[in-house]
Scaffold this active site. Structure first.
Site, PDB file in Angstrom:
ATOM      1  N   HIS A 159      38.364  35.465  40.962  1.00  0.00           N
ATOM      2  CA  HIS A 159      39.452  35.583  41.955  1.00  0.00           C
ATOM      3  C   HIS A 159      40.812  35.577  41.245  1.00  0.00           C
ATOM      4  O   HIS A 159      41.642  34.695  41.462  1.00  0.00           O
ATOM      5  CB  HIS A 159      39.333  34.386  42.899  1.00  0.00           C
ATOM      6  N   GLU A 259      40.477  41.051  42.389  1.00  0.00           N
ATOM      7  CA  GLU A 259      39.300  40.232  42.182  1.00  0.00           C
ATOM      8  C   GLU A 259      38.045  41.086  42.001  1.00  0.00           C
ATOM      9  O   GLU A 259      37.692  41.876  42.875  1.00  0.00           O
ATOM     10  CB  GLU A 259      39.104  39.289  43.374  1.00  0.00           C
TER      11      GLU A 259
END
Length: 283
Positions: A159, A259
């Site tokens: 992320h 991400e």
């Protein structure tokens, strides 16, 4: 364990950090969360990762910024009511251990493993490792192996929060196809061109996009390469940042999340292994 010369250990706020310094780059990793916090290539000495100045660096909460590890589910896709289980899984709130370290003339290599991989919401036998290679590029590899006797399904993501001078002077290239828009009740839309930012953005791009470039004022700044992903997630909270307790109200101006992710579900048969890889390279 004896660490290689390019790694030193520091402690602050009850957390342990690995500081990496070699001929090609510097980086910082928190063992809490197995979390890469910083990556500065010496080719231009510019930070590539964004870390919130209000991030909790004391173990009370997941760290806001850097590269959080999402596993074994993404967001609140765990099959229960929202808030019943931790968002993005349970690896980012435990202390990881060092499995091995190595250095060559080209990079420093670190392998980490979480304290446990079985918890409420995911009760299967498996091994997870996070490999971090710090050199002219930063390569992060999240490997999952099914060590049990039954198959299981999981989702995951690296992320990554990227540092940008200003979000309204930032664009992404290399992304095409359809995406699901969380800000519009998951409506399916076509990727915009040019890909710029003028409002809250929360998108799951529905393709295994391999190469993405972050442009700042029309110039390639960072290349993001993905392997083993089935999707790419792009996020910026815009003025919603003001309601995020560990983020400055104007922090959204200086970050964008790109991400590398598995959001459609990956099934592993017994003894099978899968790796999700993200490489961050200066351009």
């Amino acid at each position: 364990m004896t660490l290689v010369d390019s790694i030193t250990v520091s402690e602050a706020g009850g957390l342990t950090f690995l500081d990496i310094e070699n001929d090609l780059a510097s980086a910082k990793i928190s063992l809490f969360g197995g979390h890469v916090l910083s990556y500065i290539p010496k080719s231009d000495n510019q930070e590539r990762l964004w870390l919130s100045p209000h991030a909790y660096l004391n173990g009370e909460r997941p760290i806001r910024g850097g590269i959080p590890v999402c596993w074994p589910w993404f967001s609140d896709d765990h099959g229960k009511e929202k808030g019943e289980l931790p968002s993005h899984g349970f690896l980012r709130t435990q202390t990881w251990k060092i499995v091995s370290t190595e250095e060559t003339g080209e990079a420093t290599h670190i392998v980490l493993a979480p304290s446990f991989t079985r918890a409420e919401g995911f009760e299967y036998d498996c091994e997870v490792t996070l490999s971090v290679t710090v050199g002219a590029s930063l390569t992060v590899t999240l490997a999952t192996k099914n060590t049990g006797v039954v198959p299981f399904e999981y989702n995951c993501a690296l992320h990554t929060y990227f540092q940008v001078d200003h979000i309204q002077k930032t664009a992404l290239t290399g992304i095409a196809g359809q995406y699901k828009d969380k800000t519009q009740n998951w409506a399916v839309k076509e990727t915009p061109s040019p890909y710029t930012f003028h409002q809250e953005t929360d998108r799951i791009h529905l393709a295994a996009i391999a190469e993405t470039y972050i442009e700042v004022e029309g110039n390639d700044f960072t290349q993001v390469s993905s392997q083993g992903n089935d999707s790419l997630v792009v996020w910026n909270p815009w003025q919603g940042a003001a309601s995020i307790s560990d983020m400055d109200a104007f922090g959204y101006k200086h970050m964008v999340c790109v991400e590398s992710a598995i959001t459609g579900g990956k099934t592993l048969a017994p003894q099978a292994e899968h790796t999700l890889i993200q490489r961050v390279s200066p351009k």
